[in-house]
Design a protein around this motif. Structure first.
Motif, short mmCIF file in Angstrom:
data_model
loop_
_atom_site.label_atom_id
_atom_site.label_comp_id
_atom_site.label_asym_id
_atom_site.label_seq_id
_atom_site.Cartn_x
_atom_site.Cartn_y
_atom_site.Cartn_z
N ALA A 107 0.84 -1.20 0.00
CA ALA A 107 0.00 0.00 0.00
C ALA A 107 0.87 1.24 0.00
O ALA A 107 0.58 2.23 -0.69
N ARG A 109 3.89 1.55 -1.20
CA ARG A 109 4.52 1.72 -2.51
C ARG A 109 3.59 2.44 -3.47
O ARG A 109 4.01 3.30 -4.23
N GLY A 110 2.32 2.07 -3.44
CA GLY A 110 1.35 2.75 -4.30
C GLY A 110 1.23 4.22 -3.95
O GLY A 110 1.19 5.09 -4.82
N GLU A 111 1.20 4.52 -2.64
CA GLU A 111 1.14 5.91 -2.20
C GLU A 111 2.42 6.65 -2.58
O GLU A 111 2.37 7.81 -2.98
N GLN A 114 2.36 7.59 -6.25
CA GLN A 114 1.49 8.74 -6.46
C GLN A 114 2.14 10.02 -5.95
O GLN A 114 2.03 11.07 -6.56
#
Length: 140
Positions: A107, A109-111, A114
């Motif tokens: 999670a 890494r996704g943030e 972005q």
């Protein structure tokens, strides 16, 4: 013959002092056109705007969350879920913590991706506005 040499020298001296052209920011790949200033002046002003944009870029980057916190929260939640779901004592908590840790890292890494994109967009916007304010024209 002497007139030809003088004319040729005058032509090349005017050509050497010609102004106008383009400069490009390597990070954002934005190309700016300029007139009525030398290439050195345009590059200097680009450097100034890059400094301003980098200052904004680093301020935004420093306010983003820590990856360690996200992973730790995931591990804690996973441990609690493992213990509550009836896992055998500390083994259930350990497995839950491991699953939560991995989930928390994914999670985060996704943030982070972005956040990186938002920082790059902010850098490009500040750079573009700074150069436009200095009367340069962005091509892209």
């Amino acid at each position: 013959m002497q007139k030809l040499l003088v004319s040729t020298a005058l032509f090349f001296s005017c050509f050497a002092n010609a102004t106008g052209g383009t400069v490009m920011d390597q990070q954002s790949k934005i190309v700016f056109s300029f007139k009525n200033v030398s290439h050195e002046t345009a590059q200097g002003e680009l450097n100034q705007c890059q400094g301003i944009a980098m200052g904004t870029h680093s301020q935004v980057a420093s306010t983003s969350g820590s990856g360690v916190r996200g992973a730790a929260k995931g591990a804690a939640a996973g441990a609690a879920a493992g213990a509550i779901s009836g896992g055998s004592g500390s083994d259930g908590a350990k497995i839950g913590a491991a699953v939560g840790l991995i989930g928390g890292r994914l999670a985060k890494r996704g943030e982070a991706a972005q956040s990186v994109q938002a920082n790059e967009d902010m850098y490009a916007t500040v750079l573009r506005n700074c150069m436009i304010d200095k009367h340069y024209v962005p091509y892209n």
